[in-house]
Design a protein around this motif. Structure first.
Motif, PDB file in Angstrom:
ATOM      1  N   UNK B  90       0.767  -1.243   0.277  1.00 45.16           N
ATOM      2  CA  UNK B  90       0.056   0.418   0.009  1.00 45.16           C
ATOM      3  C   UNK B  90       0.434   1.364  -0.297  1.00 45.16           C
ATOM      4  N   UNK B  91       1.633   1.018   1.357  1.00 50.22           N
ATOM      5  CA  UNK B  91       2.727   2.821   1.487  1.00 50.22           C
ATOM      6  C   UNK B  91       3.588   2.784  -0.703  1.00 50.22           C
ATOM      7  N   UNK B  94       0.745   3.700  -3.297  1.00 47.85           N
ATOM      8  CA  UNK B  94       1.055   5.351  -3.355  1.00 47.85           C
ATOM      9  C   UNK B  94       1.227   6.076  -3.713  1.00 47.85           C
ATOM     10  N   UNK B  95       2.673   6.395  -3.613  1.00 51.21           N
ATOM     11  CA  UNK B  95       4.063   7.041  -4.061  1.00 51.21           C
ATOM     12  C   UNK B  95       4.304   6.414  -5.971  1.00 51.21           C
ATOM     13  N   UNK B 265       5.227  13.345  -3.375  1.00 46.15           N
ATOM     14  CA  UNK B 265       5.456  12.315  -2.392  1.00 46.15           C
ATOM     15  C   UNK B 265       5.384  10.967  -2.918  1.00 46.15           C
TER      16      UNK B 265
END
Lengths: 550, 315
Positions: B90-91, B94-95, B265
């Motif tokens: 997930x982390x 996103x990026x 990000x």
């Protein structure tokens, strides 16, 4: 040919133009007052900066402001600090001020009966009990870093649907204000019963804003809770804002850019004086500034298990060498430190007067006499040319300038301190392992409260384990700290705290503050209804904040 | 050829395992851990620190932690971030789009600038045009891309009160906002990147222009443009492709400071934060991912060689 010459000239001109702008003197605008006589306007979205990402979503578990700023608006507390007077504690989901029994061993809290969780269920005393049980008596596998702050509590009882009793082991001076701890979000008993870790990854409170999504590392959104119980003094439903958006911007300069370009309205932790001046120059008509002393401080911590720092004369010399009054004046122009104070925040309710403070080693105003005394002590201790490694963390503001100032001050009495800068994790590892000689430690709290500010002064092998990085054991000091904690008469408590300061900072010179921090919040003047406090933890539920229409 | 490709793909496995072991060991050799950091500066007693270490498995011996991790990896489970408690996938997810898009934009900008200018500089060797292009490219090498970024933000902010959006908008959600957020960082990064490629293009084209087959092409009466583009440039591109591709792979995770300047990000910032937090599962996963990107890009470059130069054969 011509074009290739013109391009760099234009670029240079643009850069020069930017620099010329930056050279104008700053203009400081006055912050609109919180009450201010203006009638708050409902609607609008507040966009603010948070300069770190929250770890988990659980306020009971975490200790960083990076959790409070985006997440606190989703939750209520039992009591909170009054947004209009941050020295006062007012009820939040409590219906009134707590009732204390005659023997001061039972605190009874009546609850509001109109509080609903975001899933529509009503809040009752069971939720308060479950919340405080989780904080004070965490089950195995649940972390509660502030459980120790409630060591005085023996039980939390839900005596009827809307009444809670806190049973105390002994009368406590700090318990009532500790009920307004900004971390103590009220959680649903049902959710905790189903999964005690529910709140680590989920949001479901009774606060003024509903959770409206987040993008990891980027932003956090909340929208108005139409069922929120709060109303202002005119009977208008709170909150005023329709929504808020927290932008995660970790780089301070990018944060300044975000405010300057009006993509963000405010950052609630603080900027440096130069960043304030930069914003003030750039937005002369759109900026308001609020400033306040901050309950944060850096300590010089000699490791008393290492020679020659086991000798109080050497420790006294280290503190005597530092001209704090001159340092405060000089450093406050560039970084976020300013006031000279002892173990309690200067000008705070427990602070010593300057008259008493200057009698403590290193706090006198005659810098030359102090330095001469420091040299003599070092010579007496047999270390006239003392040298050591000075451990610091790699955070620029304010650690670097404070450390550089200290090193310079020490140099003036013949001490050579080598600046040993490490990234925070490695720095913490050294502190906790005791593998350093002298370190620059720090402490930030949400409240002027001796129990909090003295936590690092308990004996290292007892209550100060993992907190006291000077690594001394001193039963006399433990007794003094304990006595002030049990003293419920404020005036007597102030005196006891003064005694602790004289003993710990002067006689034994275990560890001592350098300069207290100073909080500077420049923000777009359309933001109203927010008042700066002496910490960056409380007053973050955004209930009374509103955005003025330009 | 097929055997070669399969062999190369299989070789990636020990490479990645080697990277995994190295990362695992190096990170644990670095002092400090996430728990001490999480409670830095707050009055949190030692028993809470010890409890949290136990919960996160950080009190296990290193070999046991390694076995746990390799077991998870073999089940295609990259674990959870120790900092946020969310899954590593997930982390990263996103990026990743931002990092890939920025890398593509910067590469497009760099290539669009580097190849024409590099060729022109070679063709116009030792004229004022060549000198101007070389000065321009040296500027790109000399100025760090984050500094260029800061200057661009400062200038646009001062002159027009505008700065790139601090929040990333996905391309398909709002292409204009997306481009507004990425155009300045792409230019800042692409300029330095183009300088490297430009100099490489110039020198390889210069070399090729002296080859016999180029002389032959000219002797056959071909137009100079055709000689340069079809005969010289195509043969000069091999080293340029290598530089461009490896630079592209680097851009996926290497734009830490630029990402900070523009508050992007991206993967670079995530990796630095993970290292600062000692978030072992996240660091290990990210390093593995970036290593995989490099290995795959390298492989793809080798395949492109075959297309560009028919003389190259893999067996």
């Amino acid at each position: 040919m011509l074009r290739s010459r013109i391009a760099p000239v234009i670029a240079l001109a643009l850069v020069l133009a930017a620099c010329t702008q930056a050279a104008k003197p700053p203009t400081t605008t006055v912050a609109p007052s919180v009450a201010g006589g203006e009638k708050p306007v409902s609607g609008g979205t507040l966009t603010f900066i948070v300069n770190a990402e929250p770890p988990s979503f659980d306020g009971h578990r975490e200790t960083t402001f990076a959790l409070l700023h985006p997440i606190a608006p989703h939750y209520s507390l039992l009591y909170k600090f009054d947004p209009n007077d941050l020295t006062k504690v007012i009820p939040d989901v409590a219906a009134e001020q707590p009732a204390v029994s005659a023997d001061k061993m039972t605190v009874t809290v009546k609850l509001r009966q109109d509080v609903k969780f975001h899933d529509g269920t009503g809040m009752t005393s069971e939720d308060i009990k479950a919340t405080y049980d989780k904080i004070i008596f965490p089950p195995t596998g649940v972390l509660s870093p502030r459980a120790g702050a409630y060591a005085v509590v023996s039980a939390v009882n839900a005596t009827d649907k809307y009444t809670v009793d806190f049973k105390l082991k002994y009368p406590s001076a700090s318990f009532l204000t500790n009920l307004a701890s900004p971390w103590n979000f009220i959680y649903s008993a049902a959710k905790l019963k189903a999964d005690i870790h529910f709140y680590e990854k989920n949001i479901m409170g009774t606060g003024p804003f509903l959770y409206d999504g987040n993008t990891k590392g980027q932003d956090w959104k909340g929208k108005k809770n139409p069922d929120y119980f709060g109303k202002d003094k005119d009977g208008t439903k709170l909150p005023y804002l329709d929504a808020y958006k927290a932008l995660i911007i970790t780089d301070a300069n990018a944060g300044v850019t975000a405010i300057r370009s009006k993509q963000a309205m405010i950052e609630f932790r603080g900027f440096t004086p130069s960043q304030r001046d930069d914003l003030s120059r750039s937005l002369p008509n759109d900026l308001a500034i609020q400033e306040a002393p901050w309950i944060c401080v850096n300590y010089v911590v000699p490791n008393t298990t290492k020679k020659p720092f086991d000798d109080p004369r050497v420790r006294r010399a280290l503190t005597l060498a530092v001209d704090r009054w001159g340092g405060g004046e000089a450093l406050s122009k560039t970084t976020i430190v300013k006031d000279v104070g002892g173990l309690m925040r200067p000008k705070g309710p427990f602070a010593e007067s300057d008259t008493d403070l200057v009698k403590i080693a290193g706090f006198g105003k005659d810098a030359k006499a102090n330095k001469d005394a420091a040299k003599k002590l070092l010579a007496d201790a047999g270390v006239p040319n003392l040298s050591f490694k000075f451990l610091n963390r790699n955070i620029q503001t304010p650690y670097e300038p404070v450390a550089v100032y200290l090193i310079d001050q020490w140099k003036q009495v013949g001490i050579t301190a080598t600046h040993d800068v490490k990234e925070t994790s490695a720095y913490q590892a050294d502190l906790r392992a005791g593998t350093f000689e002298v370190a620059l430690d720090f402490n930030c709290d949400f409240l002027d409260e001796p129990d909090l500010q003295l936590a690092k002064f308990w004996s290292a092998s007892k209550a100060g384990k993992g907190l006291n990085f000077a690594y001394y054991d001193d039963t006399k000091l433990d007794g003094m700290i304990d006595a002030q904690s049990r003293e419920t008469d404020p005036a007597k408590r102030v005196k006891l705290v003064g005694d602790i300061e004289r003993y710990a900072m002067d006689e034994m010179a275990y560890q001592y503050p350098v300069l207290w921090w100073y909080r500077i919040i420049p923000y777009l003047s359309v933001v109203r209804g927010w008042k700066i406090g002496s910490n960056h933890y409380t007053n973050q539920d955004l209930t009374t904040v509103w955005v003025a229409k330009k | 050829m097929r055997r070669y490709i399969v062999g190369r793909l299989l070789l990636m496995i020990p490479t990645l395992i080697g990277v995994a072991i190295l990362t695992f060991v190096i990170m644990r050799a670095v002092p400090g851990d996430i728990v001490a950091l999480r409670y830095a500066g707050s009055s949190v007693p030692q028993d809470i620190i010890d409890q949290e270490r136990h919960i996160l498995g950080l009190d296990k011996p290193m070999w046991a932690q390694f076995v746990d991790w390799m077991t998870s990896i073999s089940h295609l489970d990259l674990g959870q971030s120790l900092w946020t408690g969310h899954s590593v996938v997930d982390e990263v997810q996103v990026r990743m789009p931002l990092s890939i898009e920025l890398a593509i934009l910067a590469t497009l900008f760099a290539v669009a600038l580097a190849i024409p200018l590099g060729v022109v500089a070679a063709v116009k060797q030792d004229t004022w045009v060549d000198y101007a292009i070389r000065v321009f490219s040296i500027g790109g090498l000399a100025m760090p891309s984050f500094w260029i970024g800061i200057m661009m933000v400062l200038v646009t902010l001062t002159l027009w009160g505008w700065a790139p959006p601090v929040v990333f908008t996905p391309l398909f959600e709002d292409p204009v906002a997306n481009l507004a957020g990425l155009i300045l960082p792409a230019i800042a990064v692409g300029y330095r990147y183009s300088a490297v490629s430009m100099r490489m293009t110039r020198s390889t084209v210069l070399e090729v222009l002296r080859e016999d087959y180029v002389r032959t092409a000219r002797a056959k009466g071909l137009r100079e443009t055709l000689v340069v583009v079809r005969h010289a440039l195509r043969n000069a591109l091999l080293p340029v492709v290598t530089v461009v591709s490896l630079e592209f792979a680097f851009l996926i995770g290497g734009l830490v400071v630029t990402e900070q300047v523009f508050n992007l990000n991206g993967i670079g910032k995530l990796l630095v934060d993970a290292v600062a937090h000692r978030d072992y599962p996240l660091i290990q996963a990210l390093v593995l991912l970036l290593a995989a990107v490099f290995v795959i890009v390298n492989f793809v470059v080798d395949m492109i060689y075959v297309v560009l130069d028919p003389r190259i054969r893999y067996a």
